[in-house]
Design a protein around this motif. Sequence first.
Motif, mmCIF file in Angstrom:
data_model
loop_
_atom_site.group_PDB
_atom_site.id
_atom_site.type_symbol
_atom_site.label_atom_id
_atom_site.label_comp_id
_atom_site.label_asym_id
_atom_site.label_seq_id
_atom_site.Cartn_x
_atom_site.Cartn_y
_atom_site.Cartn_z
ATOM 1 N N SER A 1 0.803 -1.219 0.000
ATOM 2 C CA SER A 1 0.000 0.000 0.000
ATOM 3 C C SER A 1 0.834 1.267 0.000
ATOM 4 O O SER A 1 0.445 2.272 -0.584
ATOM 5 C CB SER A 1 -0.934 0.028 1.222
ATOM 6 O OG SER A 1 -1.783 -1.089 1.259
ATOM 7 N N THR A 2 1.972 1.241 0.691
ATOM 8 C CA THR A 2 2.742 2.464 0.874
ATOM 9 C C THR A 2 4.235 2.215 0.709
ATOM 10 O O THR A 2 4.752 1.144 1.041
ATOM 11 C CB THR A 2 2.518 3.067 2.278
ATOM 12 O OG1 THR A 2 3.081 2.188 3.260
ATOM 13 C CG2 THR A 2 1.043 3.273 2.551
ATOM 14 N N LEU B 1 8.375 19.631 8.087
ATOM 15 C CA LEU B 1 8.617 20.283 6.799
ATOM 16 C C LEU B 1 7.428 20.080 5.878
ATOM 17 O O LEU B 1 6.970 21.016 5.207
ATOM 18 C CB LEU B 1 9.886 19.701 6.159
ATOM 19 C CG LEU B 1 10.196 20.145 4.732
ATOM 20 C CD1 LEU B 1 10.403 21.653 4.663
ATOM 21 C CD2 LEU B 1 11.418 19.397 4.191
ATOM 22 N N ARG B 2 6.914 18.844 5.833
ATOM 23 C CA ARG B 2 5.737 18.581 5.009
ATOM 24 C C ARG B 2 4.552 19.446 5.448
ATOM 25 O O ARG B 2 3.865 20.045 4.625
ATOM 26 C CB ARG B 2 5.356 17.104 5.099
ATOM 27 C CG ARG B 2 4.213 16.729 4.177
ATOM 28 C CD ARG B 2 3.411 15.562 4.677
ATOM 29 N NE ARG B 2 4.239 14.420 5.057
ATOM 30 C CZ ARG B 2 3.841 13.489 5.920
ATOM 31 N NH1 ARG B 2 2.666 13.585 6.512
ATOM 32 N NH2 ARG B 2 4.624 12.485 6.219
ATOM 33 N N GLY C 1 -1.166 6.162 -1.937
ATOM 34 C CA GLY C 1 -2.239 6.005 -0.959
ATOM 35 C C GLY C 1 -2.917 7.324 -0.621
ATOM 36 O O GLY C 1 -2.261 8.360 -0.474
ATOM 37 N N PHE C 2 -4.230 7.272 -0.440
ATOM 38 C CA PHE C 2 -5.011 8.493 -0.228
ATOM 39 C C PHE C 2 -5.095 8.917 1.232
ATOM 40 O O PHE C 2 -5.699 9.943 1.537
ATOM 41 C CB PHE C 2 -6.414 8.331 -0.826
ATOM 42 C CG PHE C 2 -6.409 8.335 -2.324
ATOM 43 C CD1 PHE C 2 -6.167 9.501 -3.024
ATOM 44 C CD2 PHE C 2 -6.603 7.157 -3.028
ATOM 45 C CE1 PHE C 2 -6.143 9.506 -4.410
ATOM 46 C CE2 PHE C 2 -6.573 7.147 -4.415
ATOM 47 C CZ PHE C 2 -6.354 8.324 -5.109
ATOM 48 N N LYS C 3 -4.470 8.152 2.132
ATOM 49 C CA LYS C 3 -4.340 8.646 3.498
ATOM 50 C C LYS C 3 -3.258 9.715 3.589
ATOM 51 O O LYS C 3 -3.167 10.418 4.600
ATOM 52 C CB LYS C 3 -4.009 7.487 4.454
ATOM 53 C CG LYS C 3 -5.193 6.601 4.787
ATOM 54 C CD LYS C 3 -4.804 5.581 5.860
ATOM 55 C CE LYS C 3 -5.998 4.748 6.295
ATOM 56 N NZ LYS C 3 -5.625 3.762 7.351
ATOM 57 N N HIS C 4 -2.439 9.795 2.569
ATOM 58 C CA HIS C 4 -1.313 10.732 2.539
ATOM 59 C C HIS C 4 -1.775 12.027 1.873
ATOM 60 O O HIS C 4 -2.093 12.045 0.675
ATOM 61 C CB HIS C 4 -0.167 10.093 1.762
ATOM 62 C CG HIS C 4 1.142 10.774 1.904
ATOM 63 N ND1 HIS C 4 1.709 11.068 3.123
ATOM 64 C CD2 HIS C 4 2.019 11.242 0.965
ATOM 65 C CE1 HIS C 4 2.875 11.656 2.936
ATOM 66 N NE2 HIS C 4 3.083 11.786 1.635
ATOM 67 N N ALA C 5 -1.824 13.111 2.634
ATOM 68 C CA ALA C 5 -2.388 14.373 2.133
ATOM 69 C C ALA C 5 -1.725 14.870 0.853
ATOM 70 O O ALA C 5 -2.431 15.377 -0.039
ATOM 71 C CB ALA C 5 -2.309 15.439 3.230
ATOM 72 N N PRO C 6 -0.403 14.790 0.691
ATOM 73 C CA PRO C 6 0.185 15.249 -0.573
ATOM 74 C C PRO C 6 -0.356 14.517 -1.794
ATOM 75 O O PRO C 6 -0.474 15.107 -2.872
ATOM 76 C CB PRO C 6 1.683 14.970 -0.372
ATOM 77 C CG PRO C 6 1.888 15.052 1.102
ATOM 78 C CD PRO C 6 0.644 14.450 1.688
ATOM 79 N N CYS D 1 -6.150 9.059 -17.996
ATOM 80 C CA CYS D 1 -5.315 9.096 -16.802
ATOM 81 C C CYS D 1 -5.942 8.169 -15.766
ATOM 82 O O CYS D 1 -7.099 8.364 -15.369
ATOM 83 C CB CYS D 1 -5.218 10.515 -16.240
ATOM 84 S SG CYS D 1 -4.177 10.627 -14.756
ATOM 85 N N HIS D 2 -5.193 7.156 -15.331
ATOM 86 C CA HIS D 2 -5.684 6.162 -14.371
ATOM 87 C C HIS D 2 -5.004 6.393 -13.024
ATOM 88 O O HIS D 2 -3.770 6.409 -12.943
ATOM 89 C CB HIS D 2 -5.396 4.747 -14.870
ATOM 90 C CG HIS D 2 -6.124 4.412 -16.139
ATOM 91 N ND1 HIS D 2 -5.986 3.189 -16.774
ATOM 92 C CD2 HIS D 2 -7.010 5.123 -16.891
ATOM 93 C CE1 HIS D 2 -6.748 3.172 -17.860
ATOM 94 N NE2 HIS D 2 -7.370 4.337 -17.957
ATOM 95 N N VAL D 3 -5.801 6.543 -11.989
ATOM 96 C CA VAL D 3 -5.292 6.875 -10.657
ATOM 97 C C VAL D 3 -5.501 5.687 -9.726
ATOM 98 O O VAL D 3 -6.635 5.256 -9.498
ATOM 99 C CB VAL D 3 -5.999 8.127 -10.092
ATOM 100 C CG1 VAL D 3 -5.450 8.463 -8.715
ATOM 101 C CG2 VAL D 3 -5.846 9.301 -11.047
ATOM 102 N N TYR D 4 -4.395 5.161 -9.180
ATOM 103 C CA TYR D 4 -4.439 4.044 -8.245
ATOM 104 C C TYR D 4 -4.026 4.522 -6.858
ATOM 105 O O TYR D 4 -3.132 5.361 -6.721
ATOM 106 C CB TYR D 4 -3.483 2.940 -8.679
ATOM 107 C CG TYR D 4 -3.856 2.244 -9.965
ATOM 108 C CD1 TYR D 4 -4.582 1.057 -9.958
ATOM 109 C CD2 TYR D 4 -3.466 2.788 -11.193
ATOM 110 C CE1 TYR D 4 -4.914 0.419 -11.147
ATOM 111 C CE2 TYR D 4 -3.800 2.155 -12.387
ATOM 112 C CZ TYR D 4 -4.520 0.979 -12.355
ATOM 113 O OH TYR D 4 -4.854 0.347 -13.532
ATOM 114 N N GLY D 5 -4.666 3.937 -5.838
ATOM 115 C CA GLY D 5 -4.270 4.267 -4.486
ATOM 116 C C GLY D 5 -5.134 3.568 -3.461
ATOM 117 O O GLY D 5 -6.354 3.411 -3.653
#
Length: 419
Positions: A29-30, A128-129, A214-219, A244-248
């Motif tokens: 996943s990550t 920093l993020r 992964g969509f838990k990651h805000a960036p 455009c295919h988006v996986y996460g």
Amino acid sequence: MSPLITDSATPKTAPTALLIAKNWPEPASTAAGRRTLDVLDLIRESGYRVEIASPAESTPFQADLNALGYPTHSIEVNDDGFDAWVRALDPALVIYDRFVMEEQFGWRVRAECPEAMTLLDTSDFHSLREARHRALKTGQPLDLFNDTALREVAAMARCDLVLMISRVEIELLQREFQIPTDRLLYLPFLVRTLPEPADWQRFEDRTHLVMIGGFKHAPNRDAVQWFQRAVWPRVRKQLPEVECHVYGAYADHAVQQWHSPKTGFLIKGRAADALETLSRYRINLAPLRFGAGQKGKILEGWLSGTPTVTTPIGAEAMAPPGDWGYPISDRPDRMAETLVSLYRDKQRWTEVQGRGLDALKSGFSHQHHSGGFIQRLRTVAGRLSEHRHRNIWGRLLWHNQYRATEYMSRWIEAKNRNA
């Protein structure tokens, strides 16, 4: 808590290393999950028996750690039962996965296992993020000295070593926060075996653009939204047949609303195998506007031979700006121009693909980095008392007057007991 389990692959007399993890690693996943396993493998190679404890709930996607030879234990925050357990385990090395784990458990380990060497694995410099995210949202100048930085840098000071994945962030910590060099340990993503270009899918056999993360990651969430809004219409206008295919992982209801078959922008959900998935596409996207650390999605693009188009934030800590084969930019028009050109031009596409392989060779070799990591662990462990004596900020923070996180935890513990 589970009983102790002996790893048969490591001698019973070997010293124990304990990873206290914020989440159970999910390598499928990550990128952070894959990196955690790389770090544990190196620690085991250096002669430790490795065990893992976490207060997180189990997930169906986590690695089978016991099968990998890493006994697992469920622990709780604000629970004095941890004290007797860790004392019995008696680890020689404790690794905190993120600074919040050091806040929760560091003082307990210090009290029960004072001779254990401690390593903070930051994964990336979280403050920093956050500072970049805040600056992006507000339009205000970057403020590195935020509340999260106070906590994160304090956790760094309390540990014997701080594991960093980005040389850029090491330089930042040295320059802005005066963290001594001897406390910072660099370890990038590791590649044991370089891919063979002959095994990659050809330009002609690949179609469409891909984005993964992964969509838990805000960036990652921000990157998808921004690309769909600001860049994708420009690309689609010139390449109307391209999708455009988006996986996460963890695509929630809000993410599903971005699914738009009419415009060729498709949310595909979790990718079972990131490298296999990426290998089918002509271009990999990493349109990050904020973030920190190294970017697993870019590494996976290089490993699968999928030319990756990214921004200055994405490129940071991965390869120098001049090594990508195209101008790095976060301007929508320039990114769209690069994407269209690479999609159409096989020769240029092949050049960028080769640049990715060069980056893997020069910056991510397991053979190049593993020995230094292991030697540094052994050196600090061998002179731990001297190493700690020179850490004046850590000694100051361990002084009773400054142990606020410990006393807050003790108060919550007492409150829960009397409820």
